[in-house]
Design an enzyme around this catalytic site. Structure first.
Site, PDB file in Angstrom:
ATOM      1  N   ASP A  30      -2.385   3.000  10.223  1.00 35.40           N
ATOM      2  CA  ASP A  30      -2.849   2.446   8.665  1.00 35.40           C
ATOM      3  C   ASP A  30      -3.101   3.411   8.371  1.00 35.40           C
ATOM      4  OD1 ASP A  30      -3.352   0.374   7.103  1.00 35.40           O
ATOM      5  OD2 ASP A  30      -4.039  -0.705   8.103  1.00 35.40           O
TER       6      ASP A  30
HETATM    7  C1  BGC Z   1      -3.859  -1.296   4.919  1.00 31.95           C
HETATM    8  C2  BGC Z   1      -2.076  -1.136   4.761  1.00 31.95           C
HETATM    9  C3  BGC Z   1      -1.675  -0.571   4.061  1.00 31.95           C
HETATM   10  C4  BGC Z   1      -2.007   0.441   3.798  1.00 31.95           C
HETATM   11  C5  BGC Z   1      -1.252   1.513   2.494  1.00 31.95           C
HETATM   12  C6  BGC Z   1      -4.116   0.225   4.464  1.00 31.95           C
HETATM   13  O1  BGC Z   1      -6.110   0.312   4.006  1.00 31.95           O
HETATM   14  O2  BGC Z   1      -4.942  -1.162   5.614  1.00 31.95           O
HETATM   15  O3  BGC Z   1      -2.006  -2.705   5.228  1.00 31.95           O
HETATM   16  O4  BGC Z   1      -0.337  -0.516   4.363  1.00 31.95           O
HETATM   17  O5  BGC Z   1      -3.826   0.725   3.960  1.00 31.95           O
HETATM   18  O6  BGC Z   1      -1.543   1.315   1.156  1.00 31.95           O
END
Ligand code: BGC
Length: 763
Positions: free
Chosen positions: A229
């Site tokens: 993530d």
């Molecule tokens: C989120 C993810 C997301 C990523 C990119 C993170 O803060 O938890 O679900 O895909 O950001 O935007």
């Protein structure tokens, strides 16, 4: 493309470099080897492709795309084929936009109604979650584009999501929190999985070999790429060993030097790096192949699909006197801001820029609309639109309580006191308390229904289509009824309730809920008959006994033998959705397996005994049952009493016996801060962290006309992401230099001159 051959030509440094992105959304180009860059983007309810300013919170604009209903809505559809169709449409838009991987679906379990990101998840039940996630994955992957099953795993709260430790026993892990991912991996075959920010039993998910290799790859057969993530790589060296391949976002060279040194000194094997680089290359070249397809994207068809999905996901919670559907001959009035501006999606990384948006008022031009509750006086039927505004639920923070905004409550109460024929259309991404429930006749729950939500609501209200959604989560009467209400939302997540999540708890503890899991009414009626079981398949006849064609979700629950083993009173083990014309009867098949009866005891085992199989249209309405005997294993169980007769919350002692260790809430002690701590946590103990916090606050406030506006969800989200991210996360996402952070950390621990020295040395 011979990837092995390509790898053999790359230097160790190049391979390590490939394993973190180039920037926010791209992998690295390596022209010398003919490696193109690949763009990834959110996910999961449509594309969030940012071409200019980037962020992980859905704040800066993205290119127009179809905004499909969010998972809170599609979760209620119980329709895996529908999810597949949506996935395919998203995949097509991704091909047209040259996006290699779409970041979704999210398969985390709704453990508590207050999790700010529940709207992005499907259900409190692992089977339903897994089946729907698998559907979306199959659809996306059918276009050659990668999906990314996230957030793997145990990410069930937003509070301290970057550093929180999810502490639970193995049965709970396996039976509740991993099962949905397992089904999605085995039946959906995603080409990528995203590791979660949090820890599991003390170890960051990105560092966990148990999770990313032993379970995901070796047990479940996943053969794709794992990416972190955003900002969630804990330790790059451990990450290589655990099978965490790609560090995102890129641009920081996070721990690349350390990884190189580790290979040189023999503590990290080059083979681990080769494996990661190979999996990344595989994905990059698969995307290239997908991009050459000639796909003509029919955006109008996608809008129609978004409408159909919203219609199938709507849940008719109540409908006294069959007030719905409405007749156009009646004198109707629409009341409430949300009729004009429906809330159709959630805030955060899944925020989409819809290419088209329909409101209820536009879809029903002949129905008068007002914001004044008095308008209900002159109407035969008043339809109120209410729910939660974005300030109440968002990625990045949890809700404070389960209440609706005061103004919405007042509006409903006022209208209901004026007009006995009041309908409420609810637009919110999670369960809310409904103290007004008895005062209105009908409630139509739409979740967050996407860009075509307005048209869908019109079609449902006027009976062009019958609601056929069923709740994918229980709606408790009061938040306090939820088993973990007293201990949810702390830095570390103590999963004291074990298996008792959602209806597993309410049905075992016999606690009344407002609306149970699986509940949802229809404009027609269904009668069930002829339940039988043969060769692992349960069959049942379902007849539409009403006047309207409609779909019914047929649900099968297994009730275990009452043999003293710690187990929920009932568990969903199979379901299907069937379309029936008036008077029509169909025999429906519901497959079950040995696993439908199994519990986790170092492996899946079926305890001996007589099981009941109950079938019907809701977890609390199961008209037909049969029994089946399993000659399995005799299992001994020795848990604290609470787990056999749960009621209210289990004690800390019960929990410690369940997990067989004692846990202490983490305390903040100056002198013991680490790279895992956050600026927000340390600011009350350290001047340098306080200064840092103020600087972050002031910088973020600049984007909000200088206002430190904590009531604004975007402001709160940004503050939490910047100041409540661990210091190591700040290196990756915030681009902070290691020596600056090391220096600050030493200062925060009370070693000012050492800290200064660290900063000066590298400066
Ligand atoms: C989120 C993810 C997301 C990523 C990119 C993170 O803060 O938890 O679900 O895909 O950001 O935007």
């Amino acid at each position: 493309m011979n990837i092995k051959n390509l790898l053999s030509k790359m230097s160790l440094e190049e391979k390590i470099a490939l394993c973190s992105g180039a920037d926010f959304w791209h992998t690295k180009t390596m022209e010398q080897h003919g490696i193109p860059s690949m763009m990834v983007c959110d996910g999961p309810h449509g594309l969030r492709k940012q071409e200019n300013e980037t962020d992980m919170l859905g704040i800066n604009l993205s290119v127009p795309a179809t905004s499909f209903p969010t998972a809170v809505s599609t979760g209620c559809s119980w329709n895996t084929e529908l999810l597949e169709e949506i996935g395919e449409a998203i995949g097509q838009e991704a091909v047209a936009n040259k996006i290699g991987v779409v970041l979704g679906p999210g398969a985390n379990i709704k453990r508590n109604p207050l999790c700010g990101r529940n709207f992005e998840y499907f259900s409190e039940d692992p089977l339903l979650t897994g089946k729907l996630a698998a559907g979306l994955i199959r659809g996306i992957e059918s276009t050659g584009i990668g999906s990314s099953l996230k957030h793997f795993a145990f990410n069930n709260q937003e509070y301290k999501r970057f550093s929180s430790d999810s502490i639970m026993d193995e049965r709970t892990m396996r039976e509740i929190y991993l099962t949905g991912f397992e089904i999605a991996v085995k039946e959906g075959k995603p080409s990528t999985v995203m590791s979660a920010y949090n820890k599991i039993n003390g170890e960051h998910c990105s560092d966990s070999k148990m999770l990313l290799t032993d379970i995901l790859r070796n047990e479940w057969g996943f053969d794709g790429m794992v990416l972190t993530d955003w900002g969630g790589m804990s330790n790059r060296i451990k990450g290589f060993k655990s099978g965490c391949d790609l560090c995102m976002p890129g641009g920081s060279a996070y721990m690349e030097k350390e990884a190189l040194a580790a290979v040189k000194d023999g503590s990290l094997s080059e083979q681990d790096i080769d494996c990661s680089a190979e999996r990344i290359l595989d994905k990059i070249f698969a995307a290239q192949k997908a991009f050459v397809q000639k796909i003509s994207v029919n955006m109008d068809a996608h809008h129609t699909l978004a409408r159909k999905a919203a219609e199938e996901s709507a849940v008719l919670l109540k409908n006294d006197d069959d007030l719905l559907p409405l007749s156009t001959d009646s004198k109707i009035v629409f009341i409430g801001e949300m009729a004009k501006e429906i809330r159709y999606q959630g805030a955060g990384s899944s925020h989409i820029n819809p290419w088209k948006l329909t409101n209820v008022t536009d879809s029903c031009p002949d129905i008068p609309y007002s914001n004044d509750p008095e308008a209900a006086r002159n109407a035969e039927i008043a339809v109120v639109f209410a729910g939660l505004t974005p300030a109440y639920e968002s990625e990045g923070f949890d809700r404070d309580n389960m209440k609706m905004p005061e103004m919405h409550l007042e509006l409903i109460e006022k209208v209901a006191s004026i007009n006995p024929n009041t309908v409420v259309v609810l637009l919110c991404g999670s369960a809310v308390e409904m103290p007004w429930d008895d005062k209105v006749k009908s409630i139509l729950y739409m979740g967050l229904p996407g860009q075509a939500g307005g048209e869908a609501i019109a079609n449902l209200l006027f009976g062009k289509v019958s609601p056929s959604g069923k709740l994918a989560e229980s709606w408790p009467i009061h938040y306090q009824d939820c088993v973990c209400s007293t201990y949810f939302g702390k830095k570390d997540a103590h999963y004291r309730e074990g298996l008792y999540v959602g209806y597993r708890y309410y049905s075992t503890a016999k606690i009344n809920v407002r609306y149970p899991f699986g509940h949802g009414l229809s404009y027609t009626s269904f009668v069930y008959s002829n339940l039988s079981l043969s060769n692992g398949t349960v069959t049942v006849d379902v007849r539409n006994t009403g006047k309207q064609a409609a779909k019914e979700v047929v649900q099968l629950y297994v009730l275990p033998p009452k043999d003293g083993l710690y187990r929920p009173a009932k568990e969903l083990k199979s379901f299907t959705k069937v379309f029936l014309l008036p008077g029509e009867c169909k025999t429906v098949s519901l497959p079950i397996h040995e696993r439908s009866f199994a519990v986790w005891q170092d492996n899946w085992v079926v305890p001996s005994g007589v099981y009941t199989i109950s079938v019907g249209g809701s977890s609390e309405n199961l008209p037909l049952s049969i029994t089946t005997e399993k000659r399995g294993e005799k299992i001994k169980d020795n848990r604290p009493e609470w787990y056999y007769h749960p009621s209210s919350a289990p004690s800390q002692q019960d929990y410690e016996k369940l997990i067989e260790k004692s846990v202490v809430a983490p305390s903040l002690i100056k002198g013991h801060f680490t790279m895992d701590n956050t600026v927000m946590e340390m600011k009350d103990y350290s001047l340098i962290m306080k200064i840092m916090y103020k600087a972050v606050e002031a910088t973020i406030a600049k984007g909000f006309a200088g206002k430190k506006d904590y009531s604004n969800p975007e402001f709160r989200m940004l503050m939490n992401s910047a100041a409540d991210s661990s210091l190591s996360g700040m290196k990756i996402s915030g681009g902070m230099k290691n020596y600056v952070l090391e220096g600050m950390l030493a200062m925060a621990n009370g070693h000012f001159f050492k800290g200064l020295g660290l900063m000066m040395k590298k400066a």
